[in-house]
Design an enzyme around this catalytic site. Structure first.
Site, PDB file in Angstrom:
ATOM      1  CG  HIS A  37      -1.838  -1.108   1.366  1.00  0.00           C
ATOM      2  ND1 HIS A  37      -1.813  -1.989   2.410  1.00  0.00           N
ATOM      3  CD2 HIS A  37      -2.851  -1.519   0.555  1.00  0.00           C
ATOM      4  CE1 HIS A  37      -2.770  -2.895   2.265  1.00  0.00           C
ATOM      5  NE2 HIS A  37      -3.414  -2.632   1.138  1.00  0.00           N
ATOM      6  CD  GLN A 155      -8.730  -5.151  -6.904  1.00  0.00           C
ATOM      7  OE1 GLN A 155      -9.506  -5.739  -6.183  1.00  0.00           O
ATOM      8  NE2 GLN A 155      -7.699  -4.459  -6.429  1.00  0.00           N
ATOM      9  CB  SER A 188      -3.781  -8.155   4.261  1.00  0.00           C
ATOM     10  OG  SER A 188      -3.581  -6.793   4.027  1.00  0.00           O
TER      11      SER A 188
HETATM   12  O1  PAF Z   1      -7.439  -4.478  -3.591  1.00  0.00           O
HETATM   13  C1  PAF Z   1      -8.144  -4.186  -2.600  1.00  0.00           C
HETATM   14  O2  PAF Z   1      -7.657  -3.974  -1.487  1.00  0.00           O
HETATM   15  C2  PAF Z   1      -9.654  -4.097  -2.762  1.00  0.00           C
HETATM   16  O3  PAF Z   1     -10.129  -5.052  -3.641  1.00  0.00           O
HETATM   17  C3  PAF Z   1     -10.131  -2.683  -3.154  1.00  0.00           C
HETATM   18  C4  PAF Z   1      -9.608  -2.277  -4.531  1.00  0.00           C
HETATM   19  C5  PAF Z   1      -9.690  -1.675  -2.119  1.00  0.00           C
HETATM   20  C6  PAF Z   1     -11.670  -2.654  -3.224  1.00  0.00           C
HETATM   21  O4  PAF Z   1     -12.236  -2.992  -1.997  1.00  0.00           O
END
Ligand code: PAF
Length: 288
Positions: A37, A155, A188
């Site tokens: 992150h 995603q 995580s």
């Molecule tokens: O990748 C993630 O942590 C989640 O899928 C996101 C993009 C924050 C959506 O909840």
């Protein structure tokens, strides 16, 4: 760092920054902030005047048997890490703030094709949950840019497609996967691994690298390569969900003429589901 749970407060704060001419970057997260992150936040800070991080553990993207209730929620620690790394606005809304009183029956977003294959096939409804929450977050924040980790490659493609097709002006930026020293993609969910599983976990990345090396050396029987990789993972103690070699944009099975490929895998180690991918670009001089 300003920290708010109300979308109306976030909007008011952002309106001031926007009227001062500042560009806005959004890093959507589910919290439990880790180095992956922080790499998204760093890129956001390089490219945008104002960095916003959202923390929301999105119930709609977890299946009934999945880890929604046990997902790590570490808001105080996250707040410190984000403030120390230059986040200016933290948005941590409640479920009712995001979805109203009835999340399951509120308007949802479906991205055909990409929502159903690979992780979408084994986690029905997962990508509808992701698409729905990302759409809402983009509407709440209206960022110039939004940052997503390429570890979750499917995603990333799905969010790019929805942003383009729903007409968001936001540029969707993919940021390279952060890895531990032994190659394991940072996630995580790695915290769920036992010591023995943690030692085994980098085999997933090593398997993808071995396949990429064979492709670079001219191997083109992608089904065979994927099958062998899957067998190796099973022998190492993984329960394979899928290992596929795909076209990097459509995620359709790769053909011998394709130049942009992605090797995608998901596998369980004990109860922990790990995913990883490796993109391979073949130039026209690559062996065929
Ligand atoms: O990748 C993630 O942590 C989640 O899928 C996101 C993009 C924050 C959506 O909840």
């Amino acid at each position: 760092m300003h920290s708010v749970s109300r979308i109306s407060e976030a909007r008011a704060w952002l309106a001031e920054r926007r009227s001062a001419g500042h560009s806005i970057g959004l890093v959507p997260t589910m919290g439990n902030i880790h180095a992956g992150h922080l790499a998204l936040l760093e890129r956001c800070r390089e490219e945008c005047a104002c960095s916003v991080v959202s923390i929301f553990v999105n119930p709609l993207q977890f299946g009934a048997e999945e880890d929604f209730s046990s997902y790590p929620r570490t808001l105080e620690r996250d707040r410190e890490a984000l403030a120390a790394n230059g986040c200016e606005l933290l948005l941590h809304p409640s479920t009712s703030e995001v979805y109203g009183a009835h999340p399951e029956s509120s308007t949802s977003v479906h991205v055909p094709g990409l929502a159903e294959s690979h992780c979408g096939a084994s986690r029905p409804g997962h990508f509808d949950g992701v698409a729905t929450v990302v759409t809402r977050l983009l509407n709440f924040v209206e960022p110039d840019r939004a940052y997503f980790g390429l570890k979750d490659y499917q995603q990333f493609l799905l969010v790019q497609k929805l942003a383009a097709e729903l007409g968001f002006a936001t540029r969707i930026v993919g940021v390279e996967t952060c890895r531990e020293a032994d190659g394991l993609a940072i996630s995580s969910r790695n915290a769920y691994l036992s010591e023995a599983e943690r030692r085994k976990a980098p085999t997933l990345h090593r398997t993808l690298r071995a396949i990429a090396a064979q492709i670079a050396a001219g191997a083109r029987d992608y089904r065979q390569l994927a099958a062998e990789g899957g067998e190796g993972l099973a022998k190492a103690g993984f329960a394979l969900d899928y290992l596929d070699i795909c076209h990097a944009h459509s995620l359709e099975p790769a053909g011998p003429a394709d130049r942009q490929l992605v090797i995608l895998a998901a596998a369980l180690l004990g109860a922990t589901r790990l995913i990883d991918n490796l993109r391979v670009v073949l130039d026209s001089s690559s062996a065929a």
